[in-house]
Scaffold this motif. Structure first.
Motif, mmCIF file in Angstrom:
data_model
loop_
_atom_site.group_PDB
_atom_site.id
_atom_site.type_symbol
_atom_site.label_atom_id
_atom_site.label_comp_id
_atom_site.label_asym_id
_atom_site.label_seq_id
_atom_site.Cartn_x
_atom_site.Cartn_y
_atom_site.Cartn_z
ATOM 1 N N PHE A 1 12.417 3.034 8.439
ATOM 2 C CA PHE A 1 10.340 2.456 8.159
ATOM 3 C C PHE A 1 10.708 2.169 6.999
ATOM 4 O O PHE A 1 9.683 1.947 6.203
ATOM 5 N N LEU A 2 11.566 3.056 5.959
ATOM 6 C CA LEU A 2 11.437 3.377 4.340
ATOM 7 C C LEU A 2 11.705 1.368 4.295
ATOM 8 O O LEU A 2 11.179 1.116 3.227
ATOM 9 N N PHE B 1 16.299 10.467 12.038
ATOM 10 C CA PHE B 1 16.599 10.036 10.809
ATOM 11 C C PHE B 1 16.844 8.498 10.075
ATOM 12 O O PHE B 1 16.817 7.770 9.083
ATOM 13 N N TYR B 2 17.587 7.770 11.122
ATOM 14 C CA TYR B 2 17.278 6.344 11.156
ATOM 15 C C TYR B 2 16.602 5.667 11.287
ATOM 16 O O TYR B 2 15.996 4.817 10.829
ATOM 17 N N LEU C 1 0.416 9.632 5.365
ATOM 18 C CA LEU C 1 0.706 10.393 4.428
ATOM 19 C C LEU C 1 0.140 11.582 4.247
ATOM 20 O O LEU C 1 0.411 12.438 3.514
ATOM 21 N N VAL C 2 -1.545 11.307 4.586
ATOM 22 C CA VAL C 2 -1.818 12.670 4.706
ATOM 23 C C VAL C 2 -1.535 13.916 5.788
ATOM 24 O O VAL C 2 -1.673 15.349 5.888
ATOM 25 N N VAL C 3 -0.852 13.384 6.796
ATOM 26 C CA VAL C 3 -1.033 14.089 8.448
ATOM 27 C C VAL C 3 0.141 14.546 8.020
ATOM 28 O O VAL C 3 0.927 14.954 7.862
ATOM 29 N N GLY D 1 9.602 9.662 5.368
ATOM 30 C CA GLY D 1 8.818 9.294 5.724
ATOM 31 C C GLY D 1 8.068 8.989 4.233
ATOM 32 O O GLY D 1 7.182 8.275 4.078
ATOM 33 N N ALA D 2 7.416 10.562 3.186
ATOM 34 C CA ALA D 2 6.369 10.702 2.876
ATOM 35 C C ALA D 2 6.668 9.358 1.577
ATOM 36 O O ALA D 2 5.487 8.798 0.883
#
Length: 261
Positions: free
Chosen positions: A168-169, A162-163, A253-255, A229-230
């Motif tokens: 990543f965000l 989660f971190y 994003l598709v994955v 992630g999305a």
């Protein structure tokens, strides 16, 4: 004429010019400026120190001098420490029921035990919800820590993931910010979730104690990770500078969002 003799003559000439001032023999302004430049050139040739101001180097920020890998390591270690504290709290309270004995939590362990015993597999479940959790549990189960040990390790890994998703965000939404600022932002969000986890101690799953569900081996954790992630990928698509960045973000994003329903 030696260097010292030339230096002495120039000094006497400068002194004489200062004493006489703008008298009868004084030079006009333009001529005086030219003479002064010539005298400075002769002084430099004679070995006198330069009177020109030296360029001042800009003061670098401390965070700019820290290598990127070191900053990322510090952030990951801090997140790991917070995750260990949160899991230790869950293990020591009644919330451990959700971690070790809840029907959804033990499903990956049941499937793994069935596969290892050679039983025929005839499971009816939602693949998009349980396949990621089972994959992670199968990998961690190979370490030989036992069922409860694997559950605890999986909880720590889920929290650290989660971190990583928050990091990543921050990286995609604020690419121009300093690396240290992005790491700090991810840690602040992660620390807030860990604080909420420390406030939860109920053995039931139908309460508003939602933060600790991220540590379980159920679909709750992976759904949260996929949501973050999305969000990061969608934000990155809105500001991707080139087609190459857009292509890999669209594929990712598709994955994340386009799995089986």
């Amino acid at each position: 004429m030696t260097r010292f003799a030339l230096w002495g003559a120039l000094c006497r000439r400068l002194k004489t010019g200062q004493e006489t001032g703008q008298g009868a023999g004084a030079l006009p302004d333009d001529a005086a400026v030219g003479a002064t430049s010539a005298r400075r050139s002769l002084l430099v040739r004679a070995g006198a120190p330069s009177l020109a101001p030296k360029a001042v180097e800009p003061v670098k920020n401390f965070t700019d001098a820290v290598p990127g890998w070191f900053a990322e390591t510090v952030g990951a270690v801090a997140a790991l420490a917070l995750a260990l504290v949160a899991v230790a709290h869950l293990d020591a309270t009644d919330r451990s029921w959700m971690l070790y004995y809840d029907s959804d939590s033990v499903l990956p362990a049941l499937v793994r035990g069935s596969v290892l015993s050679g039983q025929p597999q005839d499971w009816f479940l939602s693949a998009v919800l349980f396949i990621p959790e089972m994959g992670l549990y199968f990998v961690l189960g190979g370490l030989g820590l036992g069922v409860k040990g694997t559950f605890a390790l999986s909880a720590v890994v889920n929290l650290v993931l989660f971190y990583a998703s928050l990091r990543f965000l921050c990286g995609l939404t604020q690419p121009k910010m300093p690396r240290s600022t992005r790491i700090a932002g991810a840690l602040v969000g992660f620390a807030a979730l860990m604080f909420l986890t420390l406030l939860e101690d109920s053995p039931r799953g139908d309460t508003f104690e939602l933060a600790s569900l991220l540590a379980t081996t159920t679909y709750y954790g992976m759904t949260v990770l996929a949501s973050v992630g999305a969000t990061a990928l969608a934000a990155g698509l809105s500001s991707a500078p080139g087609t190459v960045d857009r292509r890999w973000q669209e594929a990712a994003l598709v994955v994340v969002c386009g799995g089986p329903r």
